[in-house]
Design a protein around this motif. Structure first.
Motif, PDB file in Angstrom:
ATOM      1  N   GLN A  23       8.332  -5.104   6.578  1.00 59.42           N
ATOM      2  CA  GLN A  23       8.077  -3.841   6.228  1.00 59.42           C
ATOM      3  C   GLN A  23       6.844  -2.974   6.868  1.00 59.42           C
ATOM      4  O   GLN A  23       7.057  -1.750   7.111  1.00 59.42           O
ATOM      5  CB  GLN A  23       7.305  -3.932   4.521  1.00 59.42           C
ATOM      6  N   LYS A  24       5.913  -3.419   7.255  1.00 64.14           N
ATOM      7  CA  LYS A  24       5.058  -3.176   8.295  1.00 64.14           C
ATOM      8  C   LYS A  24       5.720  -2.477   9.527  1.00 64.14           C
ATOM      9  O   LYS A  24       5.389  -1.266   9.958  1.00 64.14           O
ATOM     10  CB  LYS A  24       3.823  -4.078   8.480  1.00 64.14           C
ATOM     11  N   PHE A  72       7.599   0.596   8.787  1.00 67.55           N
ATOM     12  CA  PHE A  72       6.802   1.659   8.768  1.00 67.55           C
ATOM     13  C   PHE A  72       6.304   2.144   9.797  1.00 67.55           C
ATOM     14  O   PHE A  72       6.238   3.293  10.259  1.00 67.55           O
ATOM     15  CB  PHE A  72       5.529   1.062   7.607  1.00 67.55           C
ATOM     16  N   ARG A  73       5.852   1.142  10.960  1.00 67.09           N
ATOM     17  CA  ARG A  73       5.306   1.879  12.218  1.00 67.09           C
ATOM     18  C   ARG A  73       6.279   2.222  13.030  1.00 67.09           C
ATOM     19  O   ARG A  73       6.148   3.496  13.464  1.00 67.09           O
ATOM     20  CB  ARG A  73       4.822   0.490  12.799  1.00 67.09           C
ATOM     21  N   GLY A  88       6.454   6.118   9.118  1.00 66.02           N
ATOM     22  CA  GLY A  88       6.649   6.386   7.652  1.00 66.02           C
ATOM     23  C   GLY A  88       7.963   7.126   7.097  1.00 66.02           C
ATOM     24  O   GLY A  88       7.955   7.281   5.571  1.00 66.02           O
ATOM     25  N   CYS A 129      10.891   6.302   6.095  1.00 66.73           N
ATOM     26  CA  CYS A 129      11.750   5.275   5.656  1.00 66.73           C
ATOM     27  C   CYS A 129      11.702   5.016   4.197  1.00 66.73           C
ATOM     28  O   CYS A 129      10.751   5.817   3.599  1.00 66.73           O
ATOM     29  CB  CYS A 129      11.324   3.743   6.443  1.00 66.73           C
ATOM     30  N   ILE A 171      10.837   1.954   1.308  1.00 61.85           N
ATOM     31  CA  ILE A 171      10.428   0.390   0.938  1.00 61.85           C
ATOM     32  C   ILE A 171      10.470   0.377  -0.285  1.00 61.85           C
ATOM     33  O   ILE A 171       9.961   1.109  -1.175  1.00 61.85           O
ATOM     34  CB  ILE A 171       8.884   0.488   1.646  1.00 61.85           C
ATOM     35  N   LYS A 180      10.235   6.345  -0.866  1.00 66.06           N
ATOM     36  CA  LYS A 180       9.362   6.719   0.326  1.00 66.06           C
ATOM     37  C   LYS A 180       7.884   5.998   0.273  1.00 66.06           C
ATOM     38  O   LYS A 180       7.257   6.044  -0.846  1.00 66.06           O
ATOM     39  CB  LYS A 180       9.008   8.352   0.368  1.00 66.06           C
ATOM     40  N   PRO A 181       7.426   5.422   1.351  1.00 64.05           N
ATOM     41  CA  PRO A 181       6.253   4.542   1.031  1.00 64.05           C
ATOM     42  C   PRO A 181       5.071   5.355   1.084  1.00 64.05           C
ATOM     43  O   PRO A 181       4.846   6.624   1.665  1.00 64.05           O
ATOM     44  CB  PRO A 181       6.179   3.644   2.554  1.00 64.05           C
ATOM     45  N   TYR A 220       0.890   5.805   1.930  1.00 66.18           N
ATOM     46  CA  TYR A 220       0.115   5.304   2.789  1.00 66.18           C
ATOM     47  C   TYR A 220      -1.529   5.993   2.913  1.00 66.18           C
ATOM     48  O   TYR A 220      -1.565   7.291   2.234  1.00 66.18           O
ATOM     49  CB  TYR A 220       0.405   5.446   4.167  1.00 66.18           C
ATOM     50  N   LEU A 229      -0.204   1.216   5.306  1.00 69.86           N
ATOM     51  CA  LEU A 229       0.714   1.395   4.467  1.00 69.86           C
ATOM     52  C   LEU A 229      -0.021   0.679   3.023  1.00 69.86           C
ATOM     53  O   LEU A 229      -0.517  -0.496   3.210  1.00 69.86           O
ATOM     54  CB  LEU A 229       1.968   0.278   4.902  1.00 69.86           C
TER      55      LEU A 229
END
Length: 445
Positions: free
Chosen positions: A327-328, A331-332, A336, A338, A340, A344-345, A347, A365
């Protein structure tokens, strides 16, 4: 710039320099002479006829055979690392190998790395299996049979590379801007001065010693233990099979995600000193494999239901560990952009200034597993570590050293990483800890 060392850090460093080698020696000796009973040597000294000199004299000394084995092993891994560029990424879907960039160093430098650890692991193990079943150049029990003489060889390499790295930092550092001097010899020696010591363009000390020869050896050591169990008892117990399978999953995960590991604390935050040099040569191969060693001396056939429970715990731990890291990474890679857990995540955006004065921005995140705890990947790692230990039953404490050590190590890493992040991100880190209040265990810690 000269960094100050507080008294507690200095005391911890001196303690580890003095006692970490003794811990390894004591554990290995206890297995060799007392079938892994940690109280065995103490009881023998106080109630039996033995003296310290007797215990020492019973330990196998270094010999020419062990030196040859270890020299060939390390040389072979250097050849695989330096002379064979990665080809696995050309035909394995999803695998990222070849030349990759690491994280930005404190001085603002981005190093390039030759990622070929999975390839080295595959070649090494194919040759091992080919020897075991076809060529018969050496016995599959060769590692176990020379385990103590190899310990002295590993110590020699660990101290030699640590000393060389320290001297190199003073005389010909790879990048002087990424050196960290404290003015204290013991701290410099243990924690390291250079951030990324290299010889030439590609031989990176941290990448090589972090993965090779220690982690590649990890699964070979376990295979040698299984072979010894077969030789001694005519069978390989289900507990030994569990140890081999669960730890092989972890090792393969490491090499499949070696590019991702360039962004972890060992590579992108730690300097290279005795902590990594000796630790990767001695501590890792000798103490991370204690469960297999224990099962050679104390073979255990686990009840099927218990074995399945341990397997389930290990797989759940691995799933949490891998998916949290995935997941991290996702995200990287997408900055962001994407989803999860189907959305949408969220942060927290932070900024920091590197040593060269440039301002950079990061996103922390707070969704998915990372919304449960700030280091939930460590939680999965600890569950897997516990599963390794549970394969050994409950007769002795020695196999449980690993979970005790990992709990201390990862808790310390949490605190150390958070101290670094607090200094780096300032108010942004405070906002992040409000959004994700727990470190390891949701609702508890």
């Amino acid at each position: 710039m000269m960094w100050e060392v507080d008294w507690f850090s200095l005391a911890s460093v001196i303690f580890l320099l003095l006692f970490a080698p003794l811990i390894v020696y004591y554990f290995v000796m206890s297995c060799d002479q007392y079938r892994c009973a940690l109280t065995g040597p103490i009881l023998d000294l106080y109630t039996g006829p033995s003296h310290l000199s007797d215990i020492w004299n019973r330990m196998q000394p270094i010999n020419r055979r062990a030196v040859t084995i270890y020299t060939v092993w390390v040389t072979f891994q250097i050849i695989l690392y330096m002379a064979l560029p990665d080809f696995c990424h050309k035909f394995l879907p999803g695998y990222v190998g070849g030349v990759q960039e690491g994280a930005r160093t404190p001085a603002g430098i981005i190093n390039k790395y030759q990622i070929n650890g999975l390839q080295a692991w595959i070649i090494t193990h194919l040759l091992w299996l080919a020897n075991a079943y076809y060529f018969h150049w050496f016995s599959p029990t060769i590692i176990f049979d020379n385990w103590i003489p190899l310990l002295w060889c590993a110590n020699i390499l660990g101290y030699a590379v640590s000393t060389f790295a320290m001297v190199k930092a003073y005389i010909f550092p790879t990048d002087a801007k990424d050196c960290k001097f404290t003015g204290n010899f013991f701290y410099n020696f243990m924690m390291g001065i250079e951030f990324n010591p290299r010889i030439g363009k590609w031989f990176d000390f941290k990448l090589f010693f972090n993965g090779r020869p220690g982690i590649i050896a990890w699964t070979l050591i376990n295979l040698s233990y299984a072979a010894k169990q077969q030789e001694l008892y005519g069978q390989v117990t289900n507990s030994m099979i569990l140890v081999n399978v669960l730890q092989a999953i972890y090792v393969l995960d490491f090499f499949w995600n070696e590019t991702w590991y360039l962004k972890t604390i060992d590579i992108c935050h730690d300097h290279f000193g005795w902590y990594l040099g000796w630790g990767d040569c001695v501590w890792l191969p000798y103490l991370y494999t204690l469960q297999g060693l224990y099962l050679v001396y104390n073979p255990i056939q686990l009840p099927t239901a218990y074995a399945m429970g341990v397997l389930f715990l290990g797989l759940v731990g691995y799933y949490i560990f891998r998916m949290t890291n995935h997941q991290k990474d996702l995200f990287r890679r997408t900055d962001g952009n994407c989803t999860i857990w189907g959305k949408k995540p969220d942060y927290v955006e932070c900024s920091y200034t590197s040593a060269n004065g440039q301002r950079h921005y990061s996103k922390l995140l707070t969704s998915g597993f990372w919304g449960l705890a700030r280091h939930f990947n460590y939680t999965g790692d600890l569950l897997g570590s516990l599963a390794y230990c549970l394969t050994c039953g409950f007769e002795h404490i020695l196999p449980y050293f690993y979970i005790i050590y990992m709990t201390i190590l990862l808790t310390h890493r949490c605190i150390r990483d958070e101290h670094r992040c607090s200094s780096k991100y300032g108010k942004g880190w405070g906002q992040y800890t409000i959004a994700v209040p727990y470190r390891l265990l949701p609702g508890t810690f």
